[in-house]
Design an enzyme around this catalytic site. Structure first.
Site, PDB file in Angstrom:
ATOM      1  N   HIS A 163      43.279  38.092  40.088  1.00  0.00           N
ATOM      2  CA  HIS A 163      42.193  37.787  41.024  1.00  0.00           C
ATOM      3  C   HIS A 163      41.817  36.332  40.767  1.00  0.00           C
ATOM      4  CE1 HIS A 163      41.572  41.908  42.322  1.00  0.00           C
ATOM      5  NE2 HIS A 163      41.622  42.294  41.053  1.00  0.00           N
ATOM      6  N   GLU A 212      47.117  42.927  41.304  1.00  0.00           N
ATOM      7  CA  GLU A 212      45.953  42.919  42.210  1.00  0.00           C
ATOM      8  C   GLU A 212      45.706  41.533  42.786  1.00  0.00           C
ATOM      9  OE1 GLU A 212      42.466  44.675  40.360  1.00  0.00           O
ATOM     10  OE2 GLU A 212      43.605  46.321  39.486  1.00  0.00           O
ATOM     11  N   ASP A 239      44.692  38.386  44.646  1.00  0.00           N
ATOM     12  CA  ASP A 239      44.042  37.831  45.828  1.00  0.00           C
ATOM     13  C   ASP A 239      43.545  36.436  45.456  1.00  0.00           C
ATOM     14  OD1 ASP A 239      41.792  38.717  44.322  1.00  0.00           O
ATOM     15  OD2 ASP A 239      41.316  40.323  45.732  1.00  0.00           O
ATOM     16  N   GLU A 256      41.105  46.742  31.620  1.00  0.00           N
ATOM     17  CA  GLU A 256      39.978  45.868  31.293  1.00  0.00           C
ATOM     18  C   GLU A 256      39.299  46.256  29.975  1.00  0.00           C
ATOM     19  OE1 GLU A 256      37.680  45.653  34.954  1.00  0.00           O
ATOM     20  OE2 GLU A 256      39.480  45.293  36.124  1.00  0.00           O
ATOM     21  N   ASN A 303      46.325  47.428  32.344  1.00  0.00           N
ATOM     22  CA  ASN A 303      46.100  46.512  33.469  1.00  0.00           C
ATOM     23  C   ASN A 303      44.817  45.704  33.240  1.00  0.00           C
ATOM     24  OD1 ASN A 303      46.448  45.494  36.130  1.00  0.00           O
ATOM     25  ND2 ASN A 303      45.153  47.107  36.990  1.00  0.00           N
TER      26      ASN A 303
HETATM   27  O1  9MR Z   1      38.280  46.850  45.190  1.00  0.00           O
HETATM   28  C1  9MR Z   1      37.481  47.744  44.445  1.00  0.00           C
HETATM   29  C2  9MR Z   1      36.110  47.872  45.074  1.00  0.00           C
HETATM   30  O2  9MR Z   1      36.223  48.491  46.346  1.00  0.00           O
HETATM   31  C3  9MR Z   1      35.200  48.661  44.164  1.00  0.00           C
HETATM   32  O3  9MR Z   1      33.896  48.695  44.707  1.00  0.00           O
HETATM   33  C4  9MR Z   1      35.188  48.031  42.788  1.00  0.00           C
HETATM   34  C5  9MR Z   1      34.298  48.796  41.839  1.00  0.00           C
HETATM   35  O4  9MR Z   1      34.054  48.080  40.710  1.00  0.00           O
HETATM   36  O5  9MR Z   1      36.511  48.001  42.265  1.00  0.00           O
HETATM   37  C6  9MR Z   1      37.379  47.214  43.011  1.00  0.00           C
HETATM   38  O6  9MR Z   1      38.666  47.209  42.439  1.00  0.00           O
HETATM   39  C7  9MR Z   1      38.796  46.693  41.123  1.00  0.00           C
HETATM   40  C8  9MR Z   1      39.922  47.438  40.456  1.00  0.00           C
HETATM   41  O7  9MR Z   1      39.713  48.818  40.509  1.00  0.00           O
HETATM   42  C9  9MR Z   1      40.110  46.996  39.001  1.00  0.00           C
HETATM   43  N1  9MR Z   1      40.302  45.561  38.934  1.00  0.00           N
HETATM   44  C10 9MR Z   1      39.331  44.751  39.639  1.00  0.00           C
HETATM   45  C11 9MR Z   1      39.199  45.209  41.088  1.00  0.00           C
HETATM   46  C12 9MR Z   1      38.229  44.323  41.853  1.00  0.00           C
HETATM   47  O8  9MR Z   1      36.934  44.428  41.306  1.00  0.00           O
END
Ligand code: 9MR
Length: 351
Positions: free
Chosen positions: A231, A261, A263, A154, A195
Site C-alpha cells: 500500500h 495488496e 495500491d 501485520e 502478510n
Molecule cells: O479494504 C479493507 C477495508 O474494507 C476494511 O474496512 C479494513 C478494515 O481494517 O481492511 C481493509 O483491508 C486491509 C486488509 O485486510 C489487510 N491489509 C490492509 C488492508 C487495508 O487496510
C-alpha cells in the site's frame, strides 16, 4: 444485506458468470499465466453480487481473488460458535466458475474482531481454543478449494519487533506458530502465508519480518510464503531494487513471495502526471516480482477505484487502482499489461 437477498444475488452472479468470457487473450490473467505468475485482486463480495459489470471485469482480468472482508473474524464468526459463510461461499463459487484461485484472508489479525471476542475476558487457554476452532472451521470448510491462506497479518511493528496485538497479549508469543500449525493440520496442501505492509523493501520492518519468518522456518513451522502488501503513495514507495532484494533473501529461506495488496493512492482529483507516475510504480513493482522466480503472484487491493478502501480511510485521496470509477483501464493498467506481454513472450507458462 439480508442473507436471503444475498443468496439470491449469489445465484444471479453464478448464472451470470456462466455467460462471461473466461478472460480475453490479452487480459492480465492470460498474459500473467504465460509469464509464470498469477494476477489477482481483492474482491468486494457485495459488489460482486449486485454489479454485473464489476463481476465481468473480475472474470476477464484476474485469476486470483482474495475476499476483501468476507473471511474476516467479525464477518465470519459474528457470535461465538455461529459461523456465517454466505459471502465467502459466493466468492468461492464465482472463482470456481471462472478458474480463479482463491486466497483466504485472514485467520489471525487484530482488526475486525467481534466484540464478543475482544470484550470476553478470556483466559489464554480459552483464547487458544477459540482461535484453534476458528482456524479449523474455516480452513476445513474450504479444503482443496482455497489454495492459500493469509494465516497471519501485520504482526511486526515499524521498529521490526513483534507487535503487541490482541492475540499476543491473550495467548503469548507462540500464537503465530500455533496458528500456522493449526491451519496446516486442517488442510495440509494449502499454501500458508504471512502478510504485512511497510516491509516490502529495505529497513527495520522488512528486517523484522525476515527475522520472524526465518525463526518460524528454523522451528519447522509450516509457512510457505510471505505477502508484501504494497500500500503506497507516489512519495513513500520502497525502491523496486530493494523489493527485489528482499524477495530474494526470503527466497533463500525457501519462502515464496507475493505482492498481495498493491495500491498507489493519489491526491484527488488525479492529474495526468500523477497517473503516469502511478503507472511507473506499478510497473516497477511488477518487474521486481517477475525478476524473482519464487515471486508467484501480483495482486491489487481492489479492481476499480469505485470499490477501493482508500477514499474512506484517507479523505481527499484515491484513484489508487488499475481501473477508474467507471471500470475503464487507466495508464497503470496499460503499463502492467505491456510488461506482462513482454514477460509472456520470454517465459514458460504455468499450470
Ligand atoms: O479494504 C479493507 C477495508 O474494507 C476494511 O474496512 C479494513 C478494515 O481494517 O481492511 C481493509 O483491508 C486491509 C486488509 O485486510 C489487510 N491489509 C490492509 C488492508 C487495508 O487496510
Amino acid at each position: 444485506m439480508r442473507p436471503c437477498t444475498l443468496a439470491t444475488a449469489a445465484l444471479f452472479a453464478a448464472a451470470l458468470a456462466t455467460a462471461l468470457p473466461a478472460g480475453a487473450v490479452d487480459s492480465l490473467r492470460n498474459l500473467a499465466q504465460s509469464a509464470g505468475i498469477r494476477f489477482g485482486t481483492a474482491v468486494n463480495v457485495e459488489a460482486l453480487n449486485t454489479d454485473a459489470a464489476y463481476a465481468r471485469l473480475l472474470a476477464r482480468e484476474f485469476n486470483l481473488v482474495t475476499p476483501e472482508n468476507a473471511l474476516k473474524f467479525s464477518v465470519v464468526q459474528p457470535e461465538r460458535g455461529r459461523f456465517d459463510f454466505t459471502q465467502a461461499d459466493a466468492l468461492v463459487a464465482f472463482a470456481e466458475a471462472h478458474r480463479m484461485q482463491v486466497n483466504g484472508h485472514v485467520l489471525v489479525w487484530d482488526q475486525q474482531l467481534p466484540d464478543w471476542l475482544t470484550q470476553g475476558h478470556f483466559s489464554p487457554d480459552e483464547l487458544k481454543a477459540i482461535l484453534h476452532e476458528h482456524i479449523r472451521t474455516l480452513v476445513t470448510r474450504y479444503r482443496g478449494r482455497v489454495a492459500s491462506w493469509d494465516v497471519a497479518a501485520e504482526a511486526v511493528g515499524e521498529d521490526g519487533k513483534p507487535r503487541e496485538t490482541f492475540w499476543s497479549r491473550g495467548i503469548g508469543p507462540d500464537y503465530l506458530a500455533l496458528a500456522f500449525r493449526w491451519a496446516h493440520e486442517a488442510d495440509p496442501r494449502a499454501r500458508l502465508r504471512y502478510n504485512d505492509y511497510g516491509g516490502e523493501g529495505a529497513g527495520a520492518k522488512s528486517d523484522g519480518i525476515y527475522t520472524l519468518v526465518a525463526d518460524l522456518r528454523v522451528h519447522r513451522v509450516p509457512i510457505d510464503a510471505v505477502g508484501l502488501q504494497m500500500h503506497v503513495g507516489l512519495n513513500d514507495a520502497p525502491r523496486p531494487e530493494d523489493v527485489r532484494l528482499n524477495m530474494k533473501r526470503l527466497a533463500a529461506l525457501g519462502l515464496e513471495t507475493d505482492v498481495t495488496e498493491m495500491d498507489v493512492m493519489l491526491q484527488l482529483p488525479a492529474d495526468r502526471a500523477d497517473l503516469k507516475a502511478q503507472a511507473g510504480l506499478y510497473r516497477a513493482m511488477l518487474q521486481a516480482c517477475l525478476a524473482v522466480p519464487l515471486c508467484r503472484s501480483f495482486s491489487t487491493w481492489g479492481a476499480t477505484d469505485h470499490y477501493s478502501w482508500i477514499p474512506e480511510f484517507f479523505p481527499g485521496r484515491g484513484a489508487a487502482l488499475l481501473f477508474d470509477m467507471d471500470g475503464h483501464p487507466k495508464p497503470a493498467y496499460y503499463s502492467v499489461r505491456r510488461l506482462l506481454r513482454r514477460a509472456a513472450e520470454s517465459s514458460p507458462a504455468i499450470e
